[in-house]
Design a protein around this motif. Structure first.
Motif, PDB file in Angstrom:
ATOM      1  N   GLN A 209       0.750  -1.145  -0.047  1.00 38.49           N
ATOM      2  CA  GLN A 209       0.017   0.049   0.044  1.00 38.49           C
ATOM      3  C   GLN A 209       0.873   1.159  -0.030  1.00 38.49           C
ATOM      4  N   LEU A 210       2.157   1.192   0.890  1.00 37.87           N
ATOM      5  CA  LEU A 210       2.855   2.543   0.826  1.00 37.87           C
ATOM      6  C   LEU A 210       3.538   2.627  -0.631  1.00 37.87           C
ATOM      7  N   LEU A 211       3.862   1.656  -1.404  1.00 37.23           N
ATOM      8  CA  LEU A 211       4.329   1.870  -2.683  1.00 37.23           C
ATOM      9  C   LEU A 211       3.375   2.673  -3.585  1.00 37.23           C
ATOM     10  N   THR A 212       1.977   2.028  -3.536  1.00 36.42           N
ATOM     11  CA  THR A 212       0.979   2.605  -4.369  1.00 36.42           C
ATOM     12  C   THR A 212       0.818   4.177  -3.896  1.00 36.42           C
ATOM     13  N   TRP A 213       0.731   4.344  -2.206  1.00 36.83           N
ATOM     14  CA  TRP A 213       0.741   6.089  -2.160  1.00 36.83           C
ATOM     15  C   TRP A 213       2.029   6.678  -2.573  1.00 36.83           C
ATOM     16  N   VAL A 214       3.119   6.349  -2.396  1.00 34.52           N
ATOM     17  CA  VAL A 214       4.310   7.228  -2.808  1.00 34.52           C
ATOM     18  C   VAL A 214       4.202   7.436  -4.256  1.00 34.52           C
ATOM     19  N   ARG A 220       7.908   9.538  -9.546  1.00 33.72           N
ATOM     20  CA  ARG A 220       8.183   8.549 -10.654  1.00 33.72           C
ATOM     21  C   ARG A 220       9.324   7.714 -10.952  1.00 33.72           C
ATOM     22  N   THR A 221      10.462   8.068  -9.923  1.00 33.55           N
ATOM     23  CA  THR A 221      11.719   7.234  -9.423  1.00 33.55           C
ATOM     24  C   THR A 221      11.588   7.036  -8.215  1.00 33.55           C
ATOM     25  N   ILE A 222      11.533   5.490  -8.027  1.00 31.89           N
ATOM     26  CA  ILE A 222      11.248   4.903  -6.478  1.00 31.89           C
ATOM     27  C   ILE A 222      11.777   3.794  -6.335  1.00 31.89           C
ATOM     28  N   SER A 223      12.832   3.733  -5.407  1.00 29.09           N
ATOM     29  CA  SER A 223      13.468   2.355  -5.014  1.00 29.09           C
ATOM     30  C   SER A 223      12.801   2.020  -3.770  1.00 29.09           C
ATOM     31  N   MET A 224      12.399   0.848  -3.312  1.00 34.72           N
ATOM     32  CA  MET A 224      11.790   0.413  -2.032  1.00 34.72           C
ATOM     33  C   MET A 224      12.546  -0.924  -1.895  1.00 34.72           C
ATOM     34  N   ARG A 291      10.264  -3.762   8.030  1.00 34.75           N
ATOM     35  CA  ARG A 291      10.755  -2.468   7.705  1.00 34.75           C
ATOM     36  C   ARG A 291      10.861  -2.279   6.306  1.00 34.75           C
ATOM     37  N   THR A 292      10.460  -1.137   6.047  1.00 39.14           N
ATOM     38  CA  THR A 292      10.705  -0.858   4.371  1.00 39.14           C
ATOM     39  C   THR A 292      11.428   0.573   4.442  1.00 39.14           C
ATOM     40  N   TYR A 293      12.501   0.523   3.470  1.00 41.51           N
ATOM     41  CA  TYR A 293      13.148   1.841   3.237  1.00 41.51           C
ATOM     42  C   TYR A 293      12.573   2.156   1.830  1.00 41.51           C
ATOM     43  N   VAL A 294      12.718   3.479   1.739  1.00 39.37           N
ATOM     44  CA  VAL A 294      12.084   4.219   0.603  1.00 39.37           C
ATOM     45  C   VAL A 294      13.145   5.525   0.247  1.00 39.37           C
ATOM     46  N   ARG A 295      13.324   5.372  -1.078  1.00 36.97           N
ATOM     47  CA  ARG A 295      13.860   6.470  -1.715  1.00 36.97           C
ATOM     48  C   ARG A 295      13.147   6.963  -3.062  1.00 36.97           C
ATOM     49  N   ALA A 296      12.578   8.187  -2.881  1.00 34.25           N
ATOM     50  CA  ALA A 296      11.757   8.713  -4.299  1.00 34.25           C
ATOM     51  C   ALA A 296      12.244   9.992  -4.467  1.00 34.25           C
ATOM     52  N   VAL A 297      12.223  10.165  -5.825  1.00 39.09           N
ATOM     53  CA  VAL A 297      12.900  11.420  -6.474  1.00 39.09           C
ATOM     54  C   VAL A 297      11.768  12.016  -7.113  1.00 39.09           C
ATOM     55  N   ARG A 298      11.695  13.280  -6.962  1.00 35.10           N
ATOM     56  CA  ARG A 298      10.661  14.178  -7.689  1.00 35.10           C
ATOM     57  C   ARG A 298      11.303  14.556  -9.099  1.00 35.10           C
ATOM     58  N   SER A 299      10.534  13.986 -10.036  1.00 38.18           N
ATOM     59  CA  SER A 299      10.759  14.411 -11.677  1.00 38.18           C
ATOM     60  C   SER A 299      11.073  15.701 -11.807  1.00 38.18           C
ATOM     61  N   GLN A 300      11.860  15.847 -12.966  1.00 40.24           N
ATOM     62  CA  GLN A 300      12.315  17.195 -13.586  1.00 40.24           C
ATOM     63  C   GLN A 300      11.027  17.405 -14.331  1.00 40.24           C
ATOM     64  N   PRO A 301      10.906  18.982 -14.589  1.00 32.81           N
ATOM     65  CA  PRO A 301       9.628  19.333 -15.152  1.00 32.81           C
ATOM     66  C   PRO A 301       9.303  18.770 -16.494  1.00 32.81           C
ATOM     67  N   ASP A 302      10.221  18.247 -17.288  1.00 35.93           N
ATOM     68  CA  ASP A 302       9.787  17.525 -18.520  1.00 35.93           C
ATOM     69  C   ASP A 302       9.467  16.238 -18.535  1.00 35.93           C
ATOM     70  N   GLU A 303       9.676  15.588 -17.361  1.00 32.46           N
ATOM     71  CA  GLU A 303       9.446  14.315 -17.260  1.00 32.46           C
ATOM     72  C   GLU A 303       8.256  13.839 -16.659  1.00 32.46           C
ATOM     73  N   ASP A 304       7.467  13.371 -17.466  1.00 37.80           N
ATOM     74  CA  ASP A 304       5.811  12.929 -17.522  1.00 37.80           C
ATOM     75  C   ASP A 304       5.032  13.992 -16.775  1.00 37.80           C
ATOM     76  N   GLY A 305       5.323  15.283 -16.994  1.00 33.25           N
ATOM     77  CA  GLY A 305       4.552  16.487 -16.364  1.00 33.25           C
ATOM     78  C   GLY A 305       4.673  16.455 -14.742  1.00 33.25           C
ATOM     79  N   ALA A 306       5.375  15.667 -14.270  1.00 31.26           N
ATOM     80  CA  ALA A 306       5.641  15.646 -12.789  1.00 31.26           C
ATOM     81  C   ALA A 306       5.924  17.293 -12.300  1.00 31.26           C
TER      82      ALA A 306
END
Length: 309
Positions: A209-214, A220-224, A291-306
């Motif tokens: 569920q956590l992955l879905t929420w992230v 858009r770039t997520i490692s778990m 336990r779960t470790y998460v790294r997530a990166v906010r996309s650049q403006p030109d990546e998927d409109g993020a």
């Protein structure tokens, strides 16, 4: 009655109750237990910091800083051109952070902000390079909103790095990992009290569920990485009954002794404690730490409109 307690548990942890747990009840007020907890957390902190890749000049937002454990590590990495913003819902804990930062001689690199972990409205959009967090989502009523907020405040390319711990399964024949052979009928009533005091937000979700929420938050770039540490011979927090009985597993939860007193008569309590004392002082505690470790990166403006989120 334990069965009536669940409906009384608030989904929002009050600042005073949160501060009392962070500073005292999670260690039972025992300094040795606090040091053992810090030793357990040290490799976790190192891993969160490695995933965050904090750099000189970064602005780091430390969510629910507690006494500053993560933020203090980040202060060492941002250098004199960077800033770590310590945040807390509790004024008492924010002052504890301030004192620890001052003691480290790094106050010139720090700012302090009182806010809820799921409402970062005092922080502007795209203002920080890194968001750090340690197992706070189980104390947040609206976890999806919190993750959206963490995405909002990050700059494009900014990193969210955190660990989320989950409760282990209820194991018949054990109470908090200790064997209760011969008295499990009593232990079950104490276990019911402990579970009744635990908020729904603590156990009504998992790493999937956590992955879905992230992802839904806009990342858009997520490692778990999910892992579970298992041991049948743990002496944490302390192999001393009179200390272990004073520790509470969460800000909304009673200590083991308080749960025993609520669930049992004095004679029943004495019978259960006679068994638990032997198990505690022999260090025979089975532990399960999912336990779960998460790294997530906010996309650049030109990546998927993020960037427009």
């Amino acid at each position: 009655m334990p069965g009536n307690t669940k409906s009384q548990v608030s989904r929002e942890v009050s600042p005073d109750r949160w501060a009392r747990w962070v500073l005292e009840r999670r260690f039972g007020g025992n300094e040795q237990a606090r040091r053992k907890t810090d030793a357990f957390l040290a490799p976790i902190r190192a891993r969160i910091m490695a995933l965050a890749e904090v750099r000189p000049g970064d602005t780091v937002l430390d969510i629910a800083s507690r006494d500053g454990y993560l933020g203090l590590a980040a202060l060492e990495s941002v250098g004199d051109t960077g800033t770590v913003v310590f945040t807390e819902r509790s004024a008492e804990l924010l002052e504890a952070c301030r004192k620890n930062v001052q003691d480290a001689g790094l106050a010139h690199r720090a700012e302090f902000l009182r806010l809820q972990p799921d409402d970062l409205s005092p922080v502007g959009s795209g203002e920080v390079d890194v968001v750090l967090m340690r197992s706070i989502l189980n104390y947040v009523p609206d976890r999806q909103r919190a993750l959206r907020e963490y995405h909002r405040v990050l700059l494009p390319g900014g990193r969210l790095s955190f660990i989320q711990m989950f409760p282990g399964p209820v194991v018949p024949g054990r109470l908090l990992g200790y064997r209760t052979e011969g008295v499990d009928h009593l232990a079950a009533r104490v276990r019911d009290v402990l579970l009744a005091h635990r908020p729904d937000t603590y156990a009504d979700w998992d790493e999937r569920q956590l992955l879905t929420w992230v992802e839904a938050a806009g990342f858009r770039t997520i490692s778990m990485l999910h892992e579970t540490e298992i041991s049948d011979t743990s002496d944490w927090p302390l192999p001393v009954w009179d200390e272990a009985r004073k520790i509470a597993a969460g800000p909304d939860q009673p200590t083991l002794q308080e749960a025993i007193d609520e669930a049992l008569t004095p004679a029943e309590a004495a019978e259960l404690i006679a068994v638990l004392r032997v198990e505690v002082e022999a260090g025979r505690r089975a532990v399960r730490f999912p336990r779960t470790y998460v790294r997530a990166v906010r996309s650049q403006p030109d990546e998927d409109g993020a960037g427009s989120r």
